[in-house]
Scaffold this motif. Sequence first.
Motif, PDB file in Angstrom:
ATOM      1  N   GLU A 277       0.826  -1.207   0.000  1.00 12.69           N
ATOM      2  CA  GLU A 277       0.000   0.000   0.000  1.00 12.69           C
ATOM      3  C   GLU A 277       0.853   1.247   0.000  1.00 12.69           C
ATOM      4  O   GLU A 277       0.532   2.235  -0.681  1.00 12.69           O
ATOM      5  N   ARG A 278       1.951   1.223   0.745  1.00  8.03           N
ATOM      6  CA  ARG A 278       2.810   2.405   0.787  1.00  8.03           C
ATOM      7  C   ARG A 278       3.423   2.685  -0.577  1.00  8.03           C
ATOM      8  O   ARG A 278       3.510   3.847  -1.008  1.00  8.03           O
ATOM      9  N   LEU A 279       3.850   1.644  -1.291  1.00  6.31           N
ATOM     10  CA  LEU A 279       4.430   1.847  -2.619  1.00  6.31           C
ATOM     11  C   LEU A 279       3.392   2.376  -3.604  1.00  6.31           C
ATOM     12  O   LEU A 279       3.683   3.259  -4.416  1.00  6.31           O
ATOM     13  N   VAL A 280       2.171   1.829  -3.523  1.00  5.48           N
ATOM     14  CA  VAL A 280       1.125   2.281  -4.443  1.00  5.48           C
ATOM     15  C   VAL A 280       0.763   3.737  -4.169  1.00  5.48           C
ATOM     16  O   VAL A 280       0.660   4.558  -5.097  1.00  5.48           O
TER      17      VAL A 280
ATOM     18  N   ARG B   2       2.559   5.995  -2.702  1.00  5.85           N
ATOM     19  CA  ARG B   2       3.674   6.885  -3.036  1.00  5.85           C
ATOM     20  C   ARG B   2       3.726   7.137  -4.540  1.00  5.85           C
ATOM     21  O   ARG B   2       3.990   8.262  -4.978  1.00  5.85           O
ATOM     22  N   ARG B   3       3.465   6.087  -5.309  1.00  2.00           N
ATOM     23  CA  ARG B   3       3.488   6.267  -6.761  1.00  2.00           C
ATOM     24  C   ARG B   3       2.349   7.175  -7.228  1.00  2.00           C
ATOM     25  O   ARG B   3       2.518   7.996  -8.126  1.00  2.00           O
ATOM     26  N   LEU B   4       1.174   7.025  -6.607  1.00  2.00           N
ATOM     27  CA  LEU B   4       0.038   7.848  -6.991  1.00  2.00           C
ATOM     28  C   LEU B   4       0.147   9.268  -6.454  1.00  2.00           C
ATOM     29  O   LEU B   4      -0.500  10.180  -6.996  1.00  2.00           O
ATOM     30  N   GLY B   5       0.922   9.467  -5.390  1.00  2.00           N
ATOM     31  CA  GLY B   5       0.976  10.783  -4.751  1.00  2.00           C
ATOM     32  C   GLY B   5       2.268  11.523  -4.985  1.00  2.00           C
ATOM     33  O   GLY B   5       2.674  12.323  -4.139  1.00  2.00           O
ATOM     34  N   ARG B   6       2.944  11.268  -6.110  1.00  2.00           N
ATOM     35  CA  ARG B   6       4.192  11.976  -6.383  1.00  2.00           C
ATOM     36  C   ARG B   6       3.975  13.424  -6.801  1.00  2.00           C
ATOM     37  O   ARG B   6       4.913  14.213  -6.823  1.00  2.00           O
ATOM     38  N   ARG B   7       2.762  13.766  -7.158  1.00  2.00           N
ATOM     39  CA  ARG B   7       2.457  15.145  -7.535  1.00  2.00           C
ATOM     40  C   ARG B   7       1.344  15.687  -6.641  1.00  2.00           C
ATOM     41  O   ARG B   7       0.473  14.937  -6.203  1.00  2.00           O
TER      42      ARG B   7
ATOM     43  N   GLU C 211       5.168  12.192   4.266  1.00  2.00           N
ATOM     44  CA  GLU C 211       3.855  11.617   4.037  1.00  2.00           C
ATOM     45  C   GLU C 211       3.869  10.107   4.175  1.00  2.00           C
ATOM     46  O   GLU C 211       2.880   9.497   4.565  1.00  2.00           O
ATOM     47  N   ALA C 212       5.007   9.459   3.838  1.00  2.00           N
ATOM     48  CA  ALA C 212       5.086   7.999   3.948  1.00  2.00           C
ATOM     49  C   ALA C 212       5.064   7.536   5.386  1.00  2.00           C
ATOM     50  O   ALA C 212       4.711   6.388   5.670  1.00  2.00           O
ATOM     51  N   THR C 213       5.482   8.417   6.315  1.00  2.00           N
ATOM     52  CA  THR C 213       5.471   8.026   7.720  1.00  2.00           C
ATOM     53  C   THR C 213       4.066   7.746   8.202  1.00  2.00           C
ATOM     54  O   THR C 213       3.835   6.824   8.977  1.00  2.00           O
TER      55      THR C 213
END
Length: 464
Positions: free
Chosen positions: A318-321, A323-328, A343-345
Amino acid sequence: MRSSVRKRQSSGLGHWSFMFAEVAIWSFAVLVVTGLFLMVFFDPDMSPVLYQGVYTPLSGVPVSRAFDSTMRLSLEVRGGLLVRQVHHWSALVFVAAVALQLLRMFVTGAFRRPRVPQWLIWVTLLPLGMAAGETGNILPDDMLSGGSLWLIQSVLLSIPVVGSYGAQLLFGAGFPGDSIIPTMYWTHVLVIPAAMVALLAAREWLVRRHGHSRFAAPVPARAGVRPLMAGTTIGVLVILGLAFQIAPIWLYGPAGPGQISAGSVPDWYMGFLDGALRIMPGWELTIGGYTLSLAVLVPTLVVPGVFFTVLAGYPLGERLVLRRLGRRDALGRPKSRSRLATEATGPAVLDRPREAPVRTAVATAGVAFYGLLWAAAANDQLAHQFHLTVEAVTIFFRYAVLLGPVVAFWLTHRLCLGLRLQDRHDREHGPESGVIVRSAQGGFHERPMPVEPERQHAVTGPRD
């Protein structure tokens, strides 16, 4: 000042769902205390003896010393049957509390950083609790124990290449052998409890370090909740041991290699394995001269292996997904590395299940899948009660375990979205009161009700 904040965070068990962990901890404490009592009277020996105890229907019957000592413990030692039943009920409640704790952490997002280690601890405690219960069920050497041993041998033999060596190492030259009960005994009383104590101690340290997560709506912490939960858990377990009979081995009789009990079912947490075995088609596959029994290998090893692997790896996935969706950001600009790391924390504030509709729907689908497998373990009883054939019930469950989780996912997802829309409407217009008032200008309108704190803190859009 810092220590006082940590102390306040670690004791803030205001929400009722936080009590599952306490139930698990105190159930484990009861397991340890009752287990120490049972160790004094139990003899893990497979040597044959003639039963000469007070239960006359078995007088003169050849039994093992393990079965004989369990019979004497149950029927001749003062308080022995009560302690034994409390011990068994504690094992059932412990696994249930761990499963509910995992479900609570999953649907509320409590597995996010920095609490990923706590999530992994509870994921590990679930199979350890199941293994502890299963090894304990084998120790009395009764008919149910014999059925469990047959299943363990079948699972080992279904493993390609190394399965036969594993079965020979565990059981010896013949089945069931003379070493299986002592092996299970030391695994049950030493290896598994030591691992569980270490995990629970690590979990307690992590809670004190990071504090408890919390919901957005303020919930007052209750002082002295741990002693209250301890007394309640112990009292309920004692009542269960007093009022509800469990594992009456004198009715089952001693185990025999060529015998099996009719109508027997495993403990609730092993029901999904039994159900999977019953509905799995009798498929076999031959590769390189080795025959793979998929009818045993898939339901007993593949399904649980995939389940626990996905459960342990979900926070990372979930964290990887995300992070990929929230790069912008909302304006389309790329986020900096420091902002992504922050934000990942993950916040300490938990989600309400409706705020994460996809994750909640995944949890519901998993519960539906498990529940259908659990119900499939009673396919013969269902066929008997509803005057159906076992084949018809089995075919029904084969389709149900595939379609049921999909239906549960869709319904839950739609329900969460509907609840979110209702929350948004209540925040904008207030909950409907049904009270019509007249204004000074002569108009009529509905008097709004105050918005609940939980809905005041609800977000406007879905998290996933």
